[in-house]
Design an enzyme around this catalytic site. Structure first.
Site, PDB file in Angstrom:
ATOM      1  N   GLY A 183      -5.151  -6.738  -2.522  1.00 42.01           N
ATOM      2  CA  GLY A 183      -5.275  -6.814  -3.982  1.00 42.01           C
ATOM      3  C   GLY A 183      -4.672  -5.596  -4.662  1.00 42.01           C
ATOM      4  O   GLY A 183      -3.699  -5.002  -4.177  1.00 42.01           O
ATOM      5  N   SER A 184      -5.302  -5.206  -5.747  1.00 35.58           N
ATOM      6  CA  SER A 184      -4.674  -4.240  -6.662  1.00 35.58           C
ATOM      7  C   SER A 184      -4.436  -2.857  -6.073  1.00 35.58           C
ATOM      8  O   SER A 184      -3.690  -2.075  -6.663  1.00 35.58           O
ATOM      9  CB  SER A 184      -5.531  -4.116  -7.918  1.00 35.58           C
ATOM     10  N   VAL A 185      -5.087  -2.520  -4.969  1.00 32.28           N
ATOM     11  CA  VAL A 185      -4.819  -1.200  -4.387  1.00 32.28           C
ATOM     12  C   VAL A 185      -3.346  -1.085  -3.982  1.00 32.28           C
ATOM     13  O   VAL A 185      -2.803   0.019  -3.856  1.00 32.28           O
ATOM     14  CB  VAL A 185      -5.719  -0.919  -3.159  1.00 32.28           C
ATOM     15  N   MET A 186      -2.690  -2.223  -3.833  1.00 30.00           N
ATOM     16  CA  MET A 186      -1.278  -2.209  -3.451  1.00 30.00           C
ATOM     17  C   MET A 186      -0.382  -1.823  -4.627  1.00 30.00           C
ATOM     18  O   MET A 186       0.798  -1.486  -4.440  1.00 30.00           O
ATOM     19  CB  MET A 186      -0.874  -3.586  -2.902  1.00 30.00           C
ATOM     20  N   LYS A 187      -0.932  -1.869  -5.841  1.00 31.50           N
ATOM     21  CA  LYS A 187      -0.120  -1.536  -7.016  1.00 31.50           C
ATOM     22  C   LYS A 187       0.368  -0.094  -6.977  1.00 31.50           C
ATOM     23  O   LYS A 187       1.369   0.252  -7.623  1.00 31.50           O
ATOM     24  CB  LYS A 187      -0.926  -1.781  -8.295  1.00 31.50           C
TER      25      LYS A 187
END
Lengths: 183, 574
Positions: free
Chosen positions: B288-292
């Site tokens: 999820g967003s931790v990859m942003k």
């Protein structure tokens, strides 16, 4: 066997010489004495006495044997002594080895027991040193996890700066009271 | 006369032939076969006994023992010699902790060898030996060392366990089997007729070489705290599994690593076999967003943006046949890139990814370690799933920048943030510090090569931007740690529903990955929770776990609190 016989004849001759001068002049042939004796008593003349035939060496051999025996005795004693000493030495050595072996076994056993005891004690120390066990014991003793820590940081000019905010640890959660009988 | 001579001649010939025969046989015995007969005689007097090497220890970074072996024995019996099975069974049942009926059954069998109990402590076998002769007749004892894990489940998934034969079957026990096992020796001695060793006899014993000690980078205290916190999370009713890992920023060393539910290596055989792995390195999930953070780092490194670049971000964006929205649809907002991360805008991240292109994004993802194993010294590591960008559909191209359509392990995600915290230099994580041989020789574990992934400036900008996530207006105020400036990112990724193979009804993986202190990063902590039945977001459930773990790591590590205030962030402009 011929030499002892001649020796015996010579000795016989010397013995006879004590009573007759003829004896010194010649040999006496022993078989000839027989007829002389059988001829009856003679008042005068050479007195001959029947000497038993030289049949054995007993009178001379034992003397040499004794001498040889005397010479061999120390050697035999030495051999026997060596034998006895060796046997005793071996026995002592064997006994010593056996005793040492027994001691070594006992020492090994004692060593193993000590090692087991050390292992048991180490096991207790290791078990008591785990984080979970320390936490359990600390909690039981009324300790609580620490709050945020503050640090006094020394500056190059010697002053100090307080970084962070020291906060008191939360109070320990009281243990639920043990139910009393009848509750 | 002639016949007599002839007979004598034949007799002589016969005697000579007999003599030749005897002498010939003697020559064969002494000369030809002599050596083998002598060897056979020697062998007949020699006895060989195995000497088992003591398996080495596994310790944490401070030397605290996590696994070690102690002497124990296997109690066996020859039923044909046991005079009264019932009496013997009654005497042994308490000592061996085996039911009387089982013992009686074994002691009454027809065979000549039965195992009554394995790995019995030596103090117990001493008590068995002290039983009356009539009771213990027919019993025998064999070496059967036992492997102990004093910390129990703490660090259990890393340490692993050994099987009944003493071979490592999981974790470090498996990876370092050769080092830990050592080399068995043998005692070969001359014995007398009674089988006792002759003190001055032949002794051709070969001593055993004990196993070496493997020192891990784990900190048992921190590991305990991490597992306590994960267990609390797993007990909230919604979380079915959880993983966490703590890395040292400057070395990549794993300070703690755990999954929930875990297991006690000492009782692995009582655990569901599906739980005997290490989920931190083997279980993959869509982060999820931790990859942003990777998407933003790639955009900044490629010169397509800075932390202050303003994007006109709509509430949703079309990507092929799907429409991706932010957490809630909204009118166009003018987010800075910092704001995109702080508000975890999906649309903003996709816009950044489109600026750099799919192949460039894939290159950065792989440079950060996504899609390949880290090489950590643990079995069963997964490389995760990252399809080549050439195969990405439009929807996949829109999903990957926001951490969907790509699968990672918790360790890989922690490694990404270690790279950012370390000024853009990636050091693959390692969990073994050194190996100490039985003779005391210490061999440091080889350090993996460090690689620069992004520039220090880019890493610095990411650190600045990610601090906004935890600050006011960010998605994870619960990730704060008193006295320290914290950097991190939340993630709430849809979980595939195994029932339908779709996302509907699958719940979420909630994640928080971050590091602290922001002004001098020391530790990276990654936490993810699998919550199939909950709508809660990472900032609500994973961030508090992160905060607790990070607080303990910083405090116990003696890290000085941040001496500078948090910056003021511009997340959105009018």
């Amino acid at each position: 066997m011929t030499q002892p016989a001649r020796t015996s004849s010579a000795r016989t001759a010397r013995t006879s010489g004590r009573s007759t001068s003829r004896a010194t002049t010649g040999q006496v042939h022993v078989p000839r004495t027989g007829p002389t004796r059988r001829s009856g008593p003679v008042a005068s003349g050479p007195h001959l006495r029947l000497v038993p035939p030289a049949r054995t060496t007993p009178t001379r051999v034992p003397a040499r044997a004794r001498a040889t025996g005397r010479r061999r005795a120390p050697f035999v004693v030495l051999l026997v002594g060596l034998l006895v000493t060796t046997v005793l030495g071996l026995l002592l050595l064997n006994t010593a080895v056996a005793v040492d072996s027994l001691n070594a076994t006992q020492q090994r056993q004692a060593n193993a027991e000590q090692a087991e005891e050390v292992a048991r004690l180490e096991q207790r120390v290791i078990a008591a040193d785990t984080a979970a066990e320390l936490a359990r014991v600390a909690t039981a003793a009324g300790l609580v996890p620490p709050g945020a820590a503050a640090h006094l940081v020394l500056q190059p000019d010697g002053s100090s700066v307080l970084l962070g905010t020291a906060t008191p640890a939360p109070p320990a959660v009281p243990e639920p009271a043990a139910p009393t009988p009848g509750d | 006369m002639l016949q007599r001579d002839q007979r004598n001649r034949w007799g002589l010939v016969f005697l000579i032939a007999l003599l030749v025969l005897v002498v010939g046989r003697l020559v064969v015995l002494q000369g030809v076969d002599g050596a083998s007969y002598a060897q056979a005689a020697t062998n007949d007097r020699m006895r060989t006994y195995p000497i088992e090497a003591v398996r080495g220890e596994v310790t944490d970074r401070t030397g605290k023992v996590l696994a070690y072996s102690v002497d124990a024995e296997r109690v066996t019996a020859d039923p044909s010699v046991v005079t009264d099975p019932t009496r013997t069974a009654l005497a042994l049942t308490t000592l061996l902790d085996v039911p009387v009926a089982d013992l009686v059954e074994k002691l009454s069998r027809d065979g000549r060898y039965v195992v009554l109990a394995d790995q019995v402590a030596t103090d117990v076998t001493d008590q068995v030996r002290a039983l009356p002769l009539a009771t213990r007749t027919g019993l025998a004892f064999e070496d059967d060392p036992v492997r102990l894990y004093p910390a129990g489940a703490v660090g259990g998934q890393v340490v692993g366990f050994v099987g009944k034969d003493g071979d490592g079957l999981a974790g470090i026990e498996q990876t370092y089997q050769d080092v830990l096992a050592g080399t068995d020796g043998e005692k070969r001695v001359e014995v007398d007729g009674s089988g006792n060793q002759i003190p001055s006899g032949i002794d051709e014993s070969t001593p055993a070489t004990d196993g070496g000690t493997v020192q891990l980078t784990l900190d048992e205290d921190l590991q305990f705290v991490v597992q306590q916190r994960l267990e609390a999370a797993c007990a909230d009713g919604d979380t079915t599994s959880a993983s966490a890992v703590v890395l040292d920023v400057h070395t990549g060393e794993v300070a703690a690593m755990a999954g929930c539910p875990g297991y006690d290596p000492g009782h692995y055989n009582q655990t569901d076999p599906d739980l005997l792995g290490n989920p931190v390195v083997s279980d993959v999930y869509e982060p999820g967003s931790v990859m942003k953070a990777v998407t933003a780092a790639a955009a900044i490194e490629e010169g397509k943006a800075t932390k202050d670049t303003v994007l006109d971000v709509p509430g949703h964006i079309r990507a092929g046949d799907v429409v991706v929205t932010d957490a809630t649809d909204h009118a166009v907002k003018r987010f800075t890139v910092t704001g995109v991360l702080a508000k975890s805008s999906n649309v903003g991240a996709i816009m950044l990814a489109r600026e750099i292109g799919n192949s460039t994004l894939e290159r950065y993802l792989r440079a950060f370690g996504i899609g390949s194993e880290t090489g950590i010294e643990l079995p069963g590591e997964s490389a995760g799933i990252l399809e080549p960008s050439a195969d990405w559909t439009e929807s996949r191209a829109a999903n990957v920048p926001i951490g969907q359509g790509v699968s990672v392990t918790t360790l890989q995600m922690a490694s990404v943030y270690q790279t950012l915290a370390n000024g853009g230099v990636r050091i693959p994580p390692r969990v073994v510090s050194s190996v100490t041989a039985a003779d005391g020789t210490v061999t440091e574990a080889p350090r993996p090569a460090a690689t620069r992934v992004v520039s220090a400036d880019t890493a610095g900008q990411l650190t600045y931007m990610l601090e906004a996530v935890v600050g006011k207006g960010g998605t994870a105020p619960l990730g704060e740690v008193d006295g320290f400036r914290v950097v991190g990112k939340t993630g709430t990724a849809q979980r595939a529903n195994p029932d339908c193979g779709c996302y509907a009804g699958g719940g979420y993986f909630t994640t928080f990955v971050g590091y602290a202190p922001a002004d001098d990063p020391q530790y990276v902590v990654a936490v993810d929770l699998e919550r199939p039945t909950s709508e809660a977001e990472g900032g609500q459930v994973a961030a508090p776990v992160f905060s607790d773990v990070m607080r303990y790591a910083l405090t116990a590590g003696g890290v000085v609190p941040s001496g500078t205030p948090r910056p003021t962030f511009t997340l959105q402009v009018d």
